[in-house]
Write a protein that holds these residues in place. Structure first.
Motif, PDB file in Angstrom:
ATOM      1  N   MET B   1       2.893 -18.606  16.594  1.00 35.60           N
ATOM      2  CA  MET B   1       2.230 -17.507  15.880  1.00 35.60           C
ATOM      3  C   MET B   1       3.050 -16.223  15.982  1.00 35.60           C
ATOM      4  SD  MET B   1      -1.430 -15.700  16.402  1.00 35.60           S
ATOM      5  CE  MET B   1      -2.088 -17.035  17.341  1.00 35.60           C
ATOM      6  N   ILE B   2       3.127 -15.513  14.883  1.00 35.92           N
ATOM      7  CA  ILE B   2       3.818 -14.220  14.876  1.00 35.92           C
ATOM      8  C   ILE B   2       2.743 -13.134  14.884  1.00 35.92           C
ATOM      9  CG2 ILE B   2       5.444 -12.743  13.640  1.00 35.92           C
ATOM     10  CD1 ILE B   2       6.618 -15.406  14.513  1.00 35.92           C
ATOM     11  N   ARG B   3       2.907 -12.144  15.739  1.00 34.56           N
ATOM     12  CA  ARG B   3       1.882 -11.124  15.827  1.00 34.56           C
ATOM     13  C   ARG B   3       2.504  -9.733  15.807  1.00 34.56           C
ATOM     14  NH1 ARG B   3      -1.224  -9.481  20.259  1.00 34.56           N
ATOM     15  NH2 ARG B   3      -0.040 -10.894  21.550  1.00 34.56           N
ATOM     16  N   PHE B   4       2.036  -8.897  14.900  1.00 28.70           N
ATOM     17  CA  PHE B   4       2.402  -7.476  14.893  1.00 28.70           C
ATOM     18  C   PHE B   4       1.303  -6.739  15.643  1.00 28.70           C
ATOM     19  CE2 PHE B   4       5.845  -6.997  11.767  1.00 28.70           C
ATOM     20  CZ  PHE B   4       5.839  -8.247  11.196  1.00 28.70           C
ATOM     21  N   GLU B   5       1.693  -5.947  16.637  1.00 36.74           N
ATOM     22  CA  GLU B   5       0.702  -5.266  17.448  1.00 36.74           C
ATOM     23  C   GLU B   5       0.943  -3.764  17.375  1.00 36.74           C
ATOM     24  OE1 GLU B   5       0.001  -6.968  21.490  1.00 36.74           O
ATOM     25  OE2 GLU B   5       0.466  -4.923  22.071  1.00 36.74           O
ATOM     26  N   ASN B   6       0.091  -3.069  16.708  1.00 35.52           N
ATOM     27  CA  ASN B   6       0.182  -1.598  16.563  1.00 35.52           C
ATOM     28  C   ASN B   6       1.589  -1.143  16.168  1.00 35.52           C
ATOM     29  OD1 ASN B   6      -1.748  -2.180  19.136  1.00 35.52           O
ATOM     30  ND2 ASN B   6      -2.596  -0.688  17.705  1.00 35.52           N
ATOM     31  N   VAL B   7       2.138  -1.769  15.141  1.00 34.21           N
ATOM     32  CA  VAL B   7       3.507  -1.448  14.760  1.00 34.21           C
ATOM     33  C   VAL B   7       3.537  -0.266  13.799  1.00 34.21           C
ATOM     34  CG1 VAL B   7       5.508  -2.281  13.476  1.00 34.21           C
ATOM     35  CG2 VAL B   7       4.427  -3.747  15.174  1.00 34.21           C
ATOM     36  N   TRP B   8       4.373   0.693  14.100  1.00 43.04           N
ATOM     37  CA  TRP B   8       4.599   1.852  13.241  1.00 43.04           C
ATOM     38  C   TRP B   8       6.071   1.902  12.882  1.00 43.04           C
ATOM     39  CZ3 TRP B   8       1.006   6.149  12.636  1.00 43.04           C
ATOM     40  CH2 TRP B   8      -0.199   5.986  13.325  1.00 43.04           C
ATOM     41  N   LYS B   9       6.354   2.397  11.678  1.00 41.16           N
ATOM     42  CA  LYS B   9       7.726   2.755  11.348  1.00 41.16           C
ATOM     43  C   LYS B   9       7.664   4.173  10.797  1.00 41.16           C
ATOM     44  CE  LYS B   9      12.100   2.327  10.710  1.00 41.16           C
ATOM     45  NZ  LYS B   9      13.054   2.091  11.804  1.00 41.16           N
ATOM     46  N   VAL B  10       8.315   5.066  11.512  1.00 43.82           N
ATOM     47  CA  VAL B  10       8.207   6.484  11.177  1.00 43.82           C
ATOM     48  C   VAL B  10       9.592   7.022  10.839  1.00 43.82           C
ATOM     49  CG1 VAL B  10       7.517   8.739  12.035  1.00 43.82           C
ATOM     50  CG2 VAL B  10       6.246   6.711  12.730  1.00 43.82           C
ATOM     51  N   TYR B  11       9.703   7.693   9.708  1.00 49.18           N
ATOM     52  CA  TYR B  11      10.942   8.400   9.356  1.00 49.18           C
ATOM     53  C   TYR B  11      10.625   9.885   9.368  1.00 49.18           C
ATOM     54  CZ  TYR B  11      12.432   3.863   7.533  1.00 49.18           C
ATOM     55  OH  TYR B  11      12.749   2.540   7.388  1.00 49.18           O
ATOM     56  N   GLY B  12      11.107  10.584  10.370  1.00 48.20           N
ATOM     57  CA  GLY B  12      10.798  12.005  10.461  1.00 48.20           C
ATOM     58  C   GLY B  12       9.305  12.201  10.588  1.00 48.20           C
ATOM     59  N   ASN B  13       8.712  12.848   9.596  1.00 44.21           N
ATOM     60  CA  ASN B  13       7.274  13.080   9.627  1.00 44.21           C
ATOM     61  C   ASN B  13       6.500  12.086   8.776  1.00 44.21           C
ATOM     62  OD1 ASN B  13       6.908  15.189  11.380  1.00 44.21           O
ATOM     63  ND2 ASN B  13       7.515  16.702   9.847  1.00 44.21           N
ATOM     64  N   SER B  54       9.264   1.870  15.095  1.00 51.47           N
ATOM     65  CA  SER B  54       9.272   3.099  15.890  1.00 51.47           C
ATOM     66  C   SER B  54       8.364   2.954  17.105  1.00 51.47           C
ATOM     67  CB  SER B  54       8.812   4.281  15.041  1.00 51.47           C
ATOM     68  OG  SER B  54       9.531   4.337  13.846  1.00 51.47           O
ATOM     69  N   PHE B  55       7.188   2.351  16.886  1.00 48.13           N
ATOM     70  CA  PHE B  55       6.250   2.102  17.973  1.00 48.13           C
ATOM     71  C   PHE B  55       5.696   0.691  17.808  1.00 48.13           C
ATOM     72  CE2 PHE B  55       5.729   6.506  16.471  1.00 48.13           C
ATOM     73  CZ  PHE B  55       6.268   7.183  17.554  1.00 48.13           C
ATOM     74  N   GLY B  56       5.109   0.159  18.890  1.00 49.04           N
ATOM     75  CA  GLY B  56       4.429  -1.123  18.780  1.00 49.04           C
ATOM     76  C   GLY B  56       5.321  -2.300  19.125  1.00 49.04           C
ATOM     77  N   ARG B  57       4.714  -3.473  19.126  1.00 50.14           N
ATOM     78  CA  ARG B  57       5.411  -4.696  19.543  1.00 50.14           C
ATOM     79  C   ARG B  57       5.297  -5.757  18.456  1.00 50.14           C
ATOM     80  NH1 ARG B  57       8.239  -3.889  24.075  1.00 50.14           N
ATOM     81  NH2 ARG B  57       8.727  -2.292  22.585  1.00 50.14           N
ATOM     82  N   ILE B  58       6.281  -6.629  18.444  1.00 54.35           N
ATOM     83  CA  ILE B  58       6.192  -7.821  17.603  1.00 54.35           C
ATOM     84  C   ILE B  58       6.322  -9.020  18.533  1.00 54.35           C
ATOM     85  CG2 ILE B  58       7.201  -9.108  15.692  1.00 54.35           C
ATOM     86  CD1 ILE B  58       8.397  -6.466  14.702  1.00 54.35           C
ATOM     87  N   TRP B  59       5.384  -9.949  18.417  1.00 54.61           N
ATOM     88  CA  TRP B  59       5.365 -11.105  19.308  1.00 54.61           C
ATOM     89  C   TRP B  59       5.623 -12.374  18.520  1.00 54.61           C
ATOM     90  CZ3 TRP B  59       4.533 -10.270  24.525  1.00 54.61           C
ATOM     91  CH2 TRP B  59       4.029  -8.998  24.877  1.00 54.61           C
ATOM     92  N   SER B  60       6.435 -13.252  19.118  1.00 60.72           N
ATOM     93  CA  SER B  60       6.577 -14.590  18.584  1.00 60.72           C
ATOM     94  C   SER B  60       6.018 -15.509  19.651  1.00 60.72           C
ATOM     95  CB  SER B  60       8.047 -14.900  18.319  1.00 60.72           C
ATOM     96  OG  SER B  60       8.196 -16.258  18.016  1.00 60.72           O
ATOM     97  N   ASP B  61       4.867 -16.113  19.380  1.00 58.06           N
ATOM     98  CA  ASP B  61       4.091 -16.803  20.418  1.00 58.06           C
ATOM     99  C   ASP B  61       3.876 -15.823  21.580  1.00 58.06           C
ATOM    100  OD1 ASP B  61       3.936 -19.066  18.852  1.00 58.06           O
ATOM    101  OD2 ASP B  61       5.875 -19.765  19.549  1.00 58.06           O
ATOM    102  N   ASP B  62       4.407 -16.142  22.768  1.00 60.43           N
ATOM    103  CA  ASP B  62       4.177 -15.230  23.885  1.00 60.43           C
ATOM    104  C   ASP B  62       5.409 -14.398  24.199  1.00 60.43           C
ATOM    105  OD1 ASP B  62       1.592 -16.008  24.208  1.00 60.43           O
ATOM    106  OD2 ASP B  62       2.125 -17.712  25.495  1.00 60.43           O
ATOM    107  N   LYS B  63       6.376 -14.429  23.290  1.00 61.77           N
ATOM    108  CA  LYS B  63       7.636 -13.754  23.567  1.00 61.77           C
ATOM    109  C   LYS B  63       7.690 -12.450  22.774  1.00 61.77           C
ATOM    110  CE  LYS B  63      12.524 -14.773  23.434  1.00 61.77           C
ATOM    111  NZ  LYS B  63      13.461 -15.438  22.532  1.00 61.77           N
ATOM    112  N   ASP B  64       8.049 -11.379  23.471  1.00 58.12           N
ATOM    113  CA  ASP B  64       8.196 -10.087  22.804  1.00 58.12           C
ATOM    114  C   ASP B  64       9.559 -10.048  22.121  1.00 58.12           C
ATOM    115  OD1 ASP B  64       8.396  -7.527  22.009  1.00 58.12           O
ATOM    116  OD2 ASP B  64       7.947  -6.617  23.945  1.00 58.12           O
ATOM    117  N   ILE B  65       9.583 -10.009  20.791  1.00 57.07           N
ATOM    118  CA  ILE B  65      10.870 -10.026  20.082  1.00 57.07           C
ATOM    119  C   ILE B  65      11.170  -8.678  19.451  1.00 57.07           C
ATOM    120  CG2 ILE B  65      10.783 -12.501  19.613  1.00 57.07           C
ATOM    121  CD1 ILE B  65       9.984 -11.755  16.710  1.00 57.07           C
TER     122      ILE B  65
END
Lengths: 292, 380
Positions: B1-13, B54-65
């Motif tokens: 399973m692929i999981r995006f956890e509170n992922v942000w991508k911020v450019y400047g403001n 910019s922030f947050g984690r991406i998980w592949s199964d139990d591995k932080d990628i």
């Protein structure tokens, strides 16, 4: 195939025979005018070449363009061992300079094109500015440096000549690398390619026309350099061809015939090199098919 | 399973991706859909390792990628531009990945042959990309990604450069291929038809946020908000202004001169706003002469435009100043300027909050059986 479509030429008229063909007026003021101007300009540039060709085979060559009294003696003089050695020296110097400049410029251009560099804009502007500054203004301090380090020989001079071409070469190659889509690199990185692999199998082949131009520029830049070899090469038998050419002019007389003949021989390597690289130029930018 | 956890991508403001939460299940064909600039490609590139969140984690199964370089993620990607190497033949393009990984030559040749036959390129192996048509290039890009069995298969608008006919064909082929190979796939497109026909589940993006993740059927029947409602489905859902007033167990609706009441159990929440927006798909508005008997609510308007596709006719009707698109039988005898009667069934209506755009309905309109995702079984 095509023969079948065409009507038999003797008996029948083609079905469009009654139509008046569309014609563009071939004579217009702007066309006539521009052709006259171009012709005048080309004559202006052709005359010195004509003099060069005629004087090189003229027994009584002067600075005038005239019908020659044929002779081969100027060419025989030009190919004397000392003159030939100078040509060889120039060839070595130019090849070394061109290679060093092009290789260094390739890596620099890639970094400037792809990497985040602090003050990239001002640095590039500085390089652009430097490419316009003639190296001759630095000749005195360079001489001091080379002389104190004992470097007044052929190879250090060749390296310096390579460096003088560097700013322009960086700009030239950078423009080519800029035009390569990043997708191509990203696609390679996803396949676990290393940086050197991306440079070698993706960037380098696609930058070939730019590298060819840069190499040619570096070669010609070193090949035509007169002042730097004159000042920085102390030994006479390491001296470059332009300096040798200057040797045909002495205090009492100028050997026009030998100058012309040696100049023609001197220009040949550049012509040959250009022809050798022309395939690369002609190939143009081979990005067709990469992106749609 | 692929999981995006509170992922942000911020450019400047500017937040290109806004607090993204998403799960992609194993073997699933997940489609990211949304208008251009909505962040779907950015999300894909973060998954590929080509962009850093910019922030947050991406998980592949139990591995932080999250910080893993793209080469180590075991992903294969088809770029929108195809990114074929123009100086290499099709064969070398296909073999590029295995070659840089230093795999044995014989094995590479074997795999190139296999993939070439899979995507139908056997006769073109010696050609260069600029000698290929758009569809053939697309196949090369697809084949290059399929030469190994990756953990995730990423496709970034692979069909957007093809002509309409080819696009329809490749659509089925890619979906079929994915179901056969069974690799987890994320597919980015701005074309909602592609999304609807190909995906097991669809994530609808807008302005850097995911608005809804669901199966095609549920997205169509129960859009979570006005944007999803109007984005999914062609032609677009009609949005009509309406006023609500709750009376006991039912809710009275006033809309474009027609008044009716719907059962209160359709609508969620006790405090219904008084002014809402009604969504109704053109397919659910019928001409009186061609309507199912359950359609009871009537509107009258003047025909403003007629679009015939052959199999059906869509008629733009001006009802009290609001353009309503409705489906008529094909080649219905309708002229511009004519007055027509339209009917619809209140059950088919969607209710959106006029301010937030969120849906006020509890159940999906129409039938409510859900088609559950079942992962494809790889065949070996």
């Amino acid at each position: 195939m095509t023969r079948e479509i065409q009507p038999s030429r003797s008996t029948e008229l083609p079905p469009w025979s009654h139509l008046t063909p569309n014609k563009v007026n071939r004579w217009s003021f702007s066309k006539v005018f521009s052709n006259i101007v171009i012709s005048a300009l080309s004559i202006f540039f052709a005359v010195p070449m004509l003099w060069l060709a005629l004087a090189s085979v003229d027994k009584n060559a002067t600075f005038q363009t005239k019908l020659p009294v044929l002779t081969a003696e100027h060419y025989i003089v030009s190919l004397e061992s000392g003159n030939l050695a100078a040509l060889r020296n120039s060839l070595v110097i130019s090849l070394v300079a061109s290679t060093i400049g092009t290789v260094a410029a390739f890596f620099a251009a890639y970094s400037f094109s792809r990497h985040h560099i602090v003050w990239k804009g001002p640095i590039l502007l500085g390089i652009l500015f430097l490419s316009g500054v003639p190296i001759t203004i630095l000749i005195v301090p360079m001489y001091e440096m080379f002389s104190s380090a004992g470097l007044l020989t052929m190879f250090p001079t060749a390296v310096l000549l390579g460096v003088t071409a560097l700013p322009f070469q960086i700009y030239l190659i950078k423009n080519f690398i800029d035009a390569i889509p990043r997708d191509l690199e990203e696609a390679a990185y996803i396949e676990r390619a290393k940086t050197w692999h991306v440079l070698w199998s993706v960037i380098l082949p696609l930058t070939m026309p730019g590298l060819a131009s840069a190499a040619l520029f570096g070669f010609v830049n070193a090949w035509g350099s007169f002042l730097i070899p004159l000042v920085l090469i102390s030994s006479d038998n390491q001296q470059a061809a332009p300096v040798r050419l200057f040797g045909f002019v002495n205090a009492t007389s100028i050997d026009y015939g030998a100058i012309a003949a040696y100049s023609i021989i001197y220009s040949l390597p550049v012509v040959v090199l250009y022809l050798a690289l022309s395939r690369q130029f002609k190939a143009g930018f081979v990005l067709g098919g990469a992106v749609r | 399973m692929i999981r995006f956890e509170n992922v942000w991508k911020v450019y400047g403001n500017y937040a290109a991706i806004y607090d993204l939460q998403l799960e992609v299940r194993d073997g699933e064909f997940m489609v990211f859909v949304g208008p251009s600039g909505c962040g779907k490609t950015t999300t894909l590139k973060m998954l590929a390792g080509l962009e850093l969140p910019s922030f947050g984690r991406i998980w592949s199964d139990d591995k932080d990628i999250t910080l893993l370089p793209s080469g180590q993620r075991d992903v294969a990607m088809v770029f929108q531009s195809y990114a074929l190497y123009p100086h290499m033949t099709v064969e070398r393009n296909l073999a590029f990945g295995p070659t840089v990984r230093g795999e044995p030559k014989a094995e590479i040749a074997e795999r190139v042959k296999h993939v070439a036959s899979l995507v139908g390129l056997e006769s073109l192996l010696r050609r260069r990309p600029d000698e290929l048509s758009g569809g053939q290039r697309q196949r090369v890009a697809l084949g290059r990604a399929m030469i190994r069995q990756p953990r995730i298969f990423l496709l970034d608008e692979p069909l957007s450069n093809l002509d309409a006919g080819l696009r329809t064909r490749m659509r089925t082929e890619i979906a079929e291929l994915q179901r056969r190979v069974g690799v987890t796939t994320v597919y980015v497109t701005h074309d909602q038809v592609e999304a609807m026909t190909m995906g097991h589940r669809i994530a609808v993006f807008n302005q850097g946020r995911i608005l809804q993740v669901d199966t095609p059927a549920n997205l169509y029947r129960a859009p979570a908000n006005k944007f999803v409602g109007t984005f999914i489905g062609s032609p677009k859902m009609n949005i009509l202004p309406a006023a609500l007033s709750a009376t006991g167990g039912s809710v009275d609706v006033k809309c474009l001169g027609t008044e009716f009441s719907v059962s209160g159990q359709y609508l969620a929440g006790k405090d219904l706003p008084s002014s809402v927006e009604l969504g109704i798909r053109p397919d659910d508005i019928h001409w009186t002469k061609d309507a199912p008997s359950r359609c009871t609510q009537k509107m009258q308007g003047i025909v403003g435009g007629v679009e015939t596709t052959g199999s059906e006719t869509f008629v733009l009707v001006n009802v009290r100043g609001t353009e309503v698109n409705s489906k008529f039988p094909s080649f219905a005898p309708i002229r511009i300027g004519q007055t027509v009667d339209l009917v619809f069934d209140p059950v088919d209506l969607h209710f959106f909050d006029a301010v937030t755009g969120n849906t006020l309905r509890k159940d999906p309109p129409g039938q409510s059986e859900r088609s559950e995702f079942r992962p494809a079984q790889p065949i070996n």
